[in-house]
Scaffold this active site. Structure first.
Site, PDB file in Angstrom:
ATOM      1  CG  ASP A  13     -16.059 106.901  23.566  1.00 60.12           C
ATOM      2  OD1 ASP A  13     -15.008 106.652  23.556  1.00 60.12           O
ATOM      3  OD2 ASP A  13     -16.842 107.064  22.480  1.00 60.12           O
ATOM      4  N   GLY A  14     -13.424 109.050  23.550  1.00 59.91           N
ATOM      5  CA  GLY A  14     -12.993 109.767  22.441  1.00 59.91           C
ATOM      6  C   GLY A  14     -11.532 109.981  22.785  1.00 59.91           C
ATOM      7  CD1 TRP A  18      -8.734 116.037  22.235  1.00 58.30           C
ATOM      8  CD2 TRP A  18      -6.969 115.021  22.899  1.00 58.30           C
ATOM      9  NE1 TRP A  18      -8.041 116.738  22.703  1.00 58.30           N
ATOM     10  CE2 TRP A  18      -6.798 116.345  23.075  1.00 58.30           C
ATOM     11  CE3 TRP A  18      -5.778 114.274  23.115  1.00 58.30           C
ATOM     12  CZ2 TRP A  18      -5.641 117.030  23.885  1.00 58.30           C
ATOM     13  CZ3 TRP A  18      -4.647 114.797  23.924  1.00 58.30           C
ATOM     14  CH2 TRP A  18      -4.542 116.128  23.995  1.00 58.30           C
ATOM     15  CG  HIS A  30      -6.217 106.655  27.566  1.00 61.22           C
ATOM     16  ND1 HIS A  30      -7.578 106.444  27.289  1.00 61.22           N
ATOM     17  CD2 HIS A  30      -5.776 105.570  26.886  1.00 61.22           C
ATOM     18  CE1 HIS A  30      -7.810 105.554  26.148  1.00 61.22           C
ATOM     19  NE2 HIS A  30      -6.692 104.927  26.134  1.00 61.22           N
ATOM     20  CD  GLU A  60     -18.476  94.910  27.587  1.00 61.63           C
ATOM     21  OE1 GLU A  60     -18.628  96.029  28.129  1.00 61.63           O
ATOM     22  OE2 GLU A  60     -19.138  94.009  28.098  1.00 61.63           O
ATOM     23  CG  LEU A 124     -19.345 115.270  43.060  1.00 62.58           C
ATOM     24  CD1 LEU A 124     -20.688 115.738  42.355  1.00 62.58           C
ATOM     25  CD2 LEU A 124     -18.106 115.869  42.184  1.00 62.58           C
ATOM     26  NE  ARG A 177     -20.221 106.850  23.904  1.00 65.30           N
ATOM     27  CZ  ARG A 177     -20.092 105.511  23.458  1.00 65.30           C
ATOM     28  NH1 ARG A 177     -20.907 104.792  24.239  1.00 65.30           N
ATOM     29  NH2 ARG A 177     -18.865 104.700  23.084  1.00 65.30           N
ATOM     30  NE  ARG A 183     -20.624 102.280  20.341  1.00 65.64           N
ATOM     31  CZ  ARG A 183     -20.264 102.864  19.343  1.00 65.64           C
ATOM     32  NH1 ARG A 183     -21.054 103.060  18.099  1.00 65.64           N
ATOM     33  NH2 ARG A 183     -18.821 103.163  19.000  1.00 65.64           N
ATOM     34  CD  GLU A 196     -34.790 113.653  28.841  1.00 63.96           C
ATOM     35  OE1 GLU A 196     -34.465 113.739  27.548  1.00 63.96           O
ATOM     36  OE2 GLU A 196     -35.898 113.268  29.221  1.00 63.96           O
TER      37      GLU A 196
HETATM   38  C1  IPE Z   1     -17.247 103.096  26.426  1.00 65.88           C
HETATM   39  O1  IPE Z   1     -16.336 103.392  25.535  1.00 65.88           O
HETATM   40  C2  IPE Z   1     -16.562 102.888  27.613  1.00 65.88           C
HETATM   41  C3  IPE Z   1     -15.867 103.884  28.413  1.00 65.88           C
HETATM   42  C4  IPE Z   1     -16.057 105.297  28.107  1.00 65.88           C
HETATM   43  C5  IPE Z   1     -15.202 103.504  29.634  1.00 65.88           C
HETATM   44  P1  IPE Z   1     -15.768 102.659  24.292  1.00 65.88           P
HETATM   45  O2  IPE Z   1     -14.969 103.302  23.452  1.00 65.88           O
HETATM   46  O3  IPE Z   1     -15.300 101.206  24.990  1.00 65.88           O
HETATM   47  O4  IPE Z   1     -17.348 102.464  23.669  1.00 65.88           O
HETATM   48  P2  IPE Z   1     -17.509 101.490  22.120  1.00 65.88           P
HETATM   49  O5  IPE Z   1     -16.566 100.443  22.031  1.00 65.88           O
HETATM   50  O6  IPE Z   1     -17.186 102.751  21.223  1.00 65.88           O
HETATM   51  O7  IPE Z   1     -18.921 101.185  22.291  1.00 65.88           O
HETATM   52  C1  IPE Z   2     -12.668 106.578  26.252  1.00 63.76           C
HETATM   53  O1  IPE Z   2     -11.916 106.719  25.285  1.00 63.76           O
HETATM   54  C2  IPE Z   2     -11.461 105.831  27.196  1.00 63.76           C
HETATM   55  C3  IPE Z   2     -11.803 104.319  27.543  1.00 63.76           C
HETATM   56  C4  IPE Z   2     -12.762 103.828  26.853  1.00 63.76           C
HETATM   57  C5  IPE Z   2     -11.080 103.784  28.080  1.00 63.76           C
HETATM   58  P1  IPE Z   2     -11.497 105.537  24.093  1.00 63.76           P
HETATM   59  O2  IPE Z   2     -10.122 105.173  24.375  1.00 63.76           O
HETATM   60  O3  IPE Z   2     -12.474 104.670  23.789  1.00 63.76           O
HETATM   61  O4  IPE Z   2     -11.000 106.629  22.744  1.00 63.76           O
HETATM   62  P2  IPE Z   2     -11.765 106.437  21.334  1.00 63.76           P
HETATM   63  O5  IPE Z   2     -13.219 106.030  21.147  1.00 63.76           O
HETATM   64  O6  IPE Z   2     -11.033 105.230  20.776  1.00 63.76           O
HETATM   65  O7  IPE Z   2     -11.454 107.671  20.686  1.00 63.76           O
HETATM   66 MG    MG Z   3     -14.281 104.796  22.475  1.00 67.75          MG
END
Ligand code: IPE
Ligand code: IPE
Ligand code: MG
Length: 230
Positions: A13-14, A18, A30, A60, A124, A177, A183, A196
């Site tokens: 995530d993030g 970034w 991405h 989602e 792996l 995460r 979450r 964990e």
């Molecule tokens: C979770 O990240 C899904 C993936 C990393 C693929 P999201 O960015 O979609 O989750 P929420 O919306 O913050 O819960």
């Molecule tokens: C995770 O990064 C990748 C996917 C959920 C596909 P995000 O796209 O959710 O990045 P943020 O959370 O908006 O920073």
């Molecule tokens: Mg996200």
């Protein structure tokens, strides 16, 4: 070094934040996230990881603008096309979690090729969760159980687990995460019963061997009790 975490599951995530922090569009994040995935897959075996599950696209995530969804699908295709040879040489076995039937044809094709190419590899196990949702997975598993006409009394946790996308895989020992969010966002709901959880402050594109190692060191200090007494 082996930290005793056989199966590590990562919520990547993030990427968007970034990119935003650099004044770049989300897709640039991405793309940087894809590089982080390449790094982490290379680092995992030397840290004793046998199974690496990565959350790439949730059930989602279709809510996002079509342009971003398309870019994510393209990146999956690019990753598989560009990495499969090298991963195969490194004995990585590629698996996929989620409902692939709803993915674009081009993704399904590359996923099938990658899975078939690496099916006999004993290194792996890399499980990419694509159009994956924990609730969706459980509902699909219930359907399979019903279709198999199983005697309700005969159903137990192990048997049910065998109908999930992760059939044959051990449960994750550690869920990591990225980006500070605390979450699960519908990732591996059944399988994480006793995992964990480690929340890393770094955005996913900043992940590297050292961040992964820090998470594993934290894992090593955890006391796992599984409801019993230590
Ligand atoms: C979770 O990240 C899904 C993936 C990393 C693929 P999201 O960015 O979609 O989750 P929420 O919306 O913050 O819960
Ligand atoms: C995770 O990064 C990748 C996917 C959920 C596909 P995000 O796209 O959710 O990045 P943020 O959370 O908006 O920073
Ligand atoms: Mg996200």
């Amino acid at each position: 070094m082996n930290y005793g975490a056989r199966h590590v599951a990562i919520i990547m995530d993030g990427n968007g934040r970034w990119a935003a922090a650099r004044g770049e569009p989300r897709v640039v994040g991405h793309r940087a996230g894809l590089e982080a995935l390449r790094r982490i897959v290379r680092a995992a075996p030397s840290l004793g990881i046998e199974y690496l599950s990565v959350y790439a696209f949730s059930t989602e995530n279709w809510k996002r603008p079509a342009e971003e969804v398309d870019a994510l699908m393209d990146l999956l295709v690019e990753y598989l096309r560009s990495e499969v040879d090298e991963l195969d040489q490194e004995h990585v076995r590629m698996l996929f979690l989620g409902d692939s039937s709803a993915l674009p044809e081009r993704c399904q094709r590359e996923m099938e090729i990658a899975a078939a190419r690496t099916a006999d590899n004993d290194g792996l196990k890399l499980a990419i969760a694509m159009n994956y949702g924990g609730r969706d997975e459980i509902v699909r598993a219930v359907r399979r159980v019903l279709e198999a006409g199983l005697d309700p009394e005969a159903l137990d946790e192990d048997q049910f687990g065998g109908h999930l996308d992760t059939a044959g895989m051990p449960d994750p020992d550690l869920v990591i995460r990225a980006s500070g969010e605390m979450r699960l966002s519908n990732f591996l709901l059944w399988q994480t019963a006793y995992a964990e959880i480690y929340v890393a402050p770094q955005y996913w594109p900043d992940f590297d061997h050292d961040v992964l190692q820090e998470a594993l060191e934290a894992f090593l200090r955890r006391e796992r009790r599984y409801g019993g007494l230590s």
